[in-house]
Write a protein that holds these residues in place. Structure first.
Motif, short mmCIF file in Angstrom:
data_model
loop_
_atom_site.label_atom_id
_atom_site.label_comp_id
_atom_site.label_asym_id
_atom_site.label_seq_id
_atom_site.Cartn_x
_atom_site.Cartn_y
_atom_site.Cartn_z
N GLY A 33 -56.87 -27.91 11.22
CA GLY A 33 -56.49 -27.22 12.45
C GLY A 33 -56.80 -28.05 13.67
N PHE A 34 -56.06 -27.84 14.75
CA PHE A 34 -56.31 -28.60 15.97
C PHE A 34 -56.09 -27.73 17.20
CE2 PHE A 34 -51.71 -29.14 15.50
CZ PHE A 34 -51.25 -28.99 16.81
N VAL A 35 -56.74 -28.16 18.29
CA VAL A 35 -56.51 -27.57 19.61
C VAL A 35 -56.30 -28.73 20.57
CG1 VAL A 35 -57.44 -26.21 21.50
CG2 VAL A 35 -57.91 -25.53 19.14
N ALA A 36 -55.14 -28.79 21.20
CA ALA A 36 -54.81 -29.84 22.16
C ALA A 36 -54.67 -29.19 23.53
CB ALA A 36 -53.53 -30.55 21.76
N VAL A 37 -55.62 -29.51 24.42
CA VAL A 37 -55.62 -28.93 25.76
C VAL A 37 -55.04 -29.93 26.75
CG1 VAL A 37 -57.05 -27.96 27.60
CG2 VAL A 37 -57.65 -27.53 25.20
N ALA A 38 -54.03 -29.51 27.48
CA ALA A 38 -53.36 -30.35 28.49
C ALA A 38 -53.04 -31.74 27.94
CB ALA A 38 -54.23 -30.47 29.74
N PRO A 39 -52.32 -31.82 26.82
CA PRO A 39 -51.97 -33.12 26.27
C PRO A 39 -51.08 -33.89 27.25
CG PRO A 39 -50.66 -31.41 25.22
CD PRO A 39 -51.69 -30.71 26.06
N PRO A 40 -51.23 -35.22 27.31
CA PRO A 40 -50.45 -36.02 28.26
C PRO A 40 -49.01 -36.23 27.81
CG PRO A 40 -51.89 -37.44 26.99
CD PRO A 40 -52.24 -36.03 26.60
N ALA A 41 -48.32 -35.15 27.49
CA ALA A 41 -46.92 -35.22 27.09
C ALA A 41 -46.08 -35.71 28.26
CB ALA A 41 -46.43 -33.85 26.62
N GLY A 42 -45.15 -36.60 27.98
CA GLY A 42 -44.33 -37.18 29.03
C GLY A 42 -44.89 -38.49 29.55
N LYS A 43 -46.17 -38.75 29.29
CA LYS A 43 -46.79 -40.01 29.68
C LYS A 43 -47.09 -40.86 28.45
CE LYS A 43 -50.77 -42.17 31.90
NZ LYS A 43 -52.07 -41.96 32.58
N GLU A 44 -47.80 -40.28 27.50
CA GLU A 44 -48.12 -40.99 26.27
C GLU A 44 -47.09 -40.65 25.19
OE1 GLU A 44 -50.20 -43.23 26.39
OE2 GLU A 44 -51.64 -42.71 27.95
N ASP A 45 -46.97 -41.54 24.22
CA ASP A 45 -46.00 -41.38 23.15
C ASP A 45 -46.57 -40.49 22.05
OD1 ASP A 45 -43.99 -41.64 21.31
OD2 ASP A 45 -44.36 -43.75 20.86
N PHE A 46 -45.89 -39.38 21.77
CA PHE A 46 -46.30 -38.48 20.70
C PHE A 46 -45.34 -38.54 19.51
CE2 PHE A 46 -48.85 -36.77 24.10
CZ PHE A 46 -49.96 -36.21 23.48
N SER A 47 -44.50 -39.57 19.45
CA SER A 47 -43.52 -39.66 18.38
C SER A 47 -44.15 -39.88 17.01
CB SER A 47 -42.52 -40.79 18.67
OG SER A 47 -43.18 -42.05 18.71
N PHE A 48 -45.44 -40.25 16.99
CA PHE A 48 -46.14 -40.45 15.72
C PHE A 48 -46.28 -39.14 14.95
CE2 PHE A 48 -49.34 -39.94 19.08
CZ PHE A 48 -50.06 -38.85 18.60
N LEU A 49 -46.09 -38.01 15.62
CA LEU A 49 -46.19 -36.70 14.96
C LEU A 49 -44.91 -36.43 14.19
CD1 LEU A 49 -47.86 -34.71 17.85
CD2 LEU A 49 -48.94 -35.35 15.69
N ALA A 50 -44.70 -37.18 13.14
CA ALA A 50 -43.46 -37.10 12.38
C ALA A 50 -43.72 -37.21 10.88
CB ALA A 50 -42.51 -38.22 12.84
N PRO A 51 -44.02 -36.11 10.23
CA PRO A 51 -44.20 -34.78 10.84
C PRO A 51 -45.66 -34.51 11.20
CG PRO A 51 -44.21 -34.58 8.46
CD PRO A 51 -44.02 -36.05 8.76
N CYS A 52 -45.88 -33.46 11.98
CA CYS A 52 -47.24 -33.02 12.28
C CYS A 52 -47.81 -32.36 11.02
CB CYS A 52 -47.22 -32.02 13.43
SG CYS A 52 -48.85 -31.41 13.92
N PRO A 53 -48.97 -32.81 10.54
CA PRO A 53 -49.45 -32.37 9.24
C PRO A 53 -50.18 -31.04 9.21
CG PRO A 53 -50.93 -34.03 10.12
CD PRO A 53 -49.79 -33.90 11.09
N SER A 54 -50.58 -30.50 10.35
CA SER A 54 -51.39 -29.27 10.36
C SER A 54 -50.94 -28.34 11.47
CB SER A 54 -52.87 -29.61 10.56
OG SER A 54 -53.35 -30.42 9.53
N SER A 55 -51.20 -27.07 11.27
CA SER A 55 -50.95 -26.08 12.31
C SER A 55 -52.03 -26.20 13.39
CB SER A 55 -50.97 -24.67 11.72
OG SER A 55 -49.93 -24.50 10.78
N GLY A 56 -51.67 -25.79 14.60
CA GLY A 56 -52.64 -25.87 15.68
C GLY A 56 -52.15 -25.20 16.94
N LEU A 57 -52.93 -25.36 18.00
CA LEU A 57 -52.67 -24.71 19.28
C LEU A 57 -52.59 -25.75 20.38
CD1 LEU A 57 -52.58 -22.12 21.09
CD2 LEU A 57 -55.08 -22.28 21.20
N ILE A 58 -51.56 -25.64 21.21
CA ILE A 58 -51.43 -26.46 22.41
C ILE A 58 -51.55 -25.53 23.62
CG2 ILE A 58 -49.85 -27.88 23.77
CD1 ILE A 58 -48.73 -28.98 21.15
#
Length: 222
Positions: free
Chosen positions: A126-151
């Protein structure tokens, strides 16, 4: 909340640790904001996340990335900090061999590093991502995202446009087999000024539902 010293890739890493009261207590690791911009393990958001999980019986560890506080080394543009996080998780697992679950949480830069570690460590459930820097940092590595979580993000985030977080959530929600929760806190800026307790309540409710097998992870507010 004892101080701990972890053997990191570039020397010691300074941390704070709270041990769960049960033999199979789940574990959680917390990652702080950007070191170059003053981020430390004592950041208010990180502190709130840490105690939110500790109150629920988790064995919790937060630490300073290399070059912050008493942690040795120098900022390494994310690659080194990812190695620091991996070493911290190793330490946490060593002291909690029978942990029932493994979670990771991060704020801003720490959320970006947390999501990268998530991809490398299949034991993270499980994960919790608070205010992730989407749009600035590359999140394309989440392919696929392996776990459920909260943003979670604020609708007044002045550093990372809220719509970028929504795009990231929408992308991850297209994957099968996981559930991505998304909480948008009205009136909250990037640092959740005067909203830290609200943030903690949102995270706590999500973790409670996950531990109890509930469905709050499917809910989106804001």
């Amino acid at each position: 909340m004892p101080e701990v010293i972890i053997n990191g890739p570039e020397g010691r890493l300074e941390g704070r640790y709270t041990h769960g009261k049960t033999p199979d207590a789940p574990i959680a690791l917390f990652l702080h904001p950007h070191p170059v911009h003053g981020g430390t393990m004592n950041n208010k958001v990180v502190y709130e996340l840490y105690h939110t999980f500790a109150k629920r019986g988790f064995s919790c560890l937060r630490f300073n990335f290399r070059g912050v506080g008493r942690s040795q080394g120098e900022f390494a543009r994310g690659e080194g900090e990812l190695s620091d996080a991996a070493s911290a998780l190793d330490w946490l697992q060593t002291y909690n061999e029978n942990a029932g679950a493994c979670w990771i949480a991060g704020f801003s830069f720490g959320a970006w590093i947390a999501m990268q570690l998530l991809m490398r460590r299949p034991e993270i459930s499980g994960f919790v991502a608070v205010a992730p820097p989407a749009g600035k940092e590359d999140f394309s590595f989440l392919a696929p995202c392996p776990s459920s979580g909260l943003i979670i993000n604020g609708d007044q985030d002045q550093h990372y446009p809220p719509e970028q977080a929504t795009k990231l959530v929408d992308k991850l929600r297209q994957q099968k087999g996981i559930t991505i929760g998304h909480e948008v806190i009205p009136g909250a800026n990037h640092f959740f000024t005067n909203q830290v307790e609200t943030l903690g309540a949102c995270v706590g409710a999500y973790v409670d539902e996950r531990l109890g097998g509930g469905t709050k992870a499917k809910r989106k507010t804001g």
